[in-house]
Scaffold this active site. Sequence first.
Site, short mmCIF file in Angstrom:
data_model
loop_
_atom_site.label_atom_id
_atom_site.label_comp_id
_atom_site.label_asym_id
_atom_site.label_seq_id
_atom_site.Cartn_x
_atom_site.Cartn_y
_atom_site.Cartn_z
N GLY A 1 12.98 58.03 22.95
CA GLY A 1 12.45 59.01 21.17
C GLY A 1 10.71 58.37 21.67
N GLY B 1 10.89 54.43 21.99
CA GLY B 1 11.46 53.15 22.90
C GLY B 1 12.39 53.61 23.47
N ARG C 1 14.76 54.89 5.73
CA ARG C 1 13.62 55.79 5.59
C ARG C 1 13.84 56.99 7.01
NH1 ARG C 1 8.47 53.00 4.00
NH2 ARG C 1 7.79 53.86 5.63
#
Length: 428
Positions: free
Chosen positions: A172, A175, A286
Site C-alpha cells: 500500500g 509499504g 485514525r
Amino acid sequence: MSASVQLRIIEGIAKGKVFTFAAHDTFFLGRHPDCQVHLPDDACVSRHHFILEVCPPQACVRDLGSRNGTYVNGRKVGGRQEGESPEEGARRAYPEVTLMRGDRIQVGDTALEVHVTQAEKQAGPPPAAPVPSFDELNPQQLADLLLKAAKKGKAPRLDIPGYEIEKELGRGGFGVVFRARRLSDGVPVAIKVLLPRVAVKPIEVEKFLREMTVTAQLRHENIVKLFDQGHCEGIPWFIMEYCEGGSLWDFIRQHGGKVPLEITRPIMLDALAGLAHAHQSGIVHRDLKPQNILLDCGVAHISDFGLAKNFQQAGLSGLSITGNYAGTPLFMPREQLINFKHLKPASDVWSVAATFYFMLTGAFPYPLTKGRDPIDVILNELVIPIGQRDKTLPRAVCQVIDLSLALKAKERYPSAVEMLQQFKQAIR
C-alpha cells in the site's frame, strides 16, 4: 532543521497571514466557516474551494469543483466549466497539483505563495557504493528486491536475524507486508516494512519506534500483537502476529460484496472489543477501514494500531488524502479532513461504523456517484441511513450504526466502549 511548508497570503483581505506546517496536515480555503482561510465576502470563492494537503516537504492542492477554479502560477486547475451547475461539476473528480517552492495560488482576490524548507542532511561520509537506499524504492521495487533475496535464502540489506521471509501478502501507500517464519519455533509472523516518502533523520526514526512501544503494550485478543520492531538503513520494520484469514476487505469480496448480519455479528463484536480496549488505554487508531481488520480462526483483530498516526508524526508518511496511491478517504469522518491532526475516539467510532455499514450493505455511507470527487461528497453531503440501504436489517442495529455516523462528533458515542455496550443490546 526538519522540513516544513509555509503558505503566505500576499494579496487579498487576509494578506499577511502565514501558515506553517511542520507535520502532516490539511488546509482549506473557502466561504465555509470551517475553512482555515474563511472568505465569506468574495463572490469568486466557493464554500470549500480547494484542499491543500501537506506532508513536508510535499504539498499538493486540489480544487473541489469550485465555480471559478483554482489558479496555480496563472494556470487554471479544476473548477466547473462555463454553464455547468454545481451538481454537474461535482460529478467529475479534479486533479491534484504538486506544489513547488515559489508557486503562487490565486483564488478570487486572494493570492498565496508557497515556501518549502528542506530537511538538513546529516554530515557524514558518502556511501561506499551507489546502491539505491530503500527510501528511493517504490513498494513494487522493494517487494521485488526482498522476494528475490528470500528465494536465495538470504535477505541482504533487510537483516532481521531469526526470521525467514516467505512471500508477499500485500502492499500500500505505507509499504509492503510479508509472511515470514520465526526460525526458533516455526511460528508464522507478518513483517511490515514501512516505506518513507521523504528523507528522515535517524533520530526521527528512533522517536517513531519509541512511540510505537506504546502500541506494543496493547494486549488484547482482538488487537494484532506487535512482537518486535527495528529498522534497517533508517527504514522501520515491525514483526506482528500473522492472521491466516486475511483482511476483512478480502472477506467481504469473497462474500460478493455484502455479508449477512448473522455472519458479521461476531466480527463486529470483536472489532468493537479491540477498539474499546485501545480507547480505554488512551489510543486513537485514525485509520480504521476493512483493510485494517484481520481475521484468524474466526476471530477479528484490529491491526496497524498507532502506525498511521505515529508514521505521520515522525515525518515518514506521504500524502494520504489527495494522493492517488493511498486511495480515497471513504472511511474518514468529515472532521478528519478539516481537523486532521486533532482526532478523538469519536472519530474512530465513525470509521468503524462506516466499515460495518459497508460490510452489511455493500455500499459506502456517503452518496457517492461514479466520477464525483469523494472529498466533495464528504464535505457537502449527508450520510444515507443504513436502513434505506437494506430494509431487512433490525431497527436496533440500524439505530446504533446511524448514531455512530452522526455528522458532529459530539452527537456520536464518545468512544467504542459505549458503542459496544449499545451494540450488544441491539443484537440480543
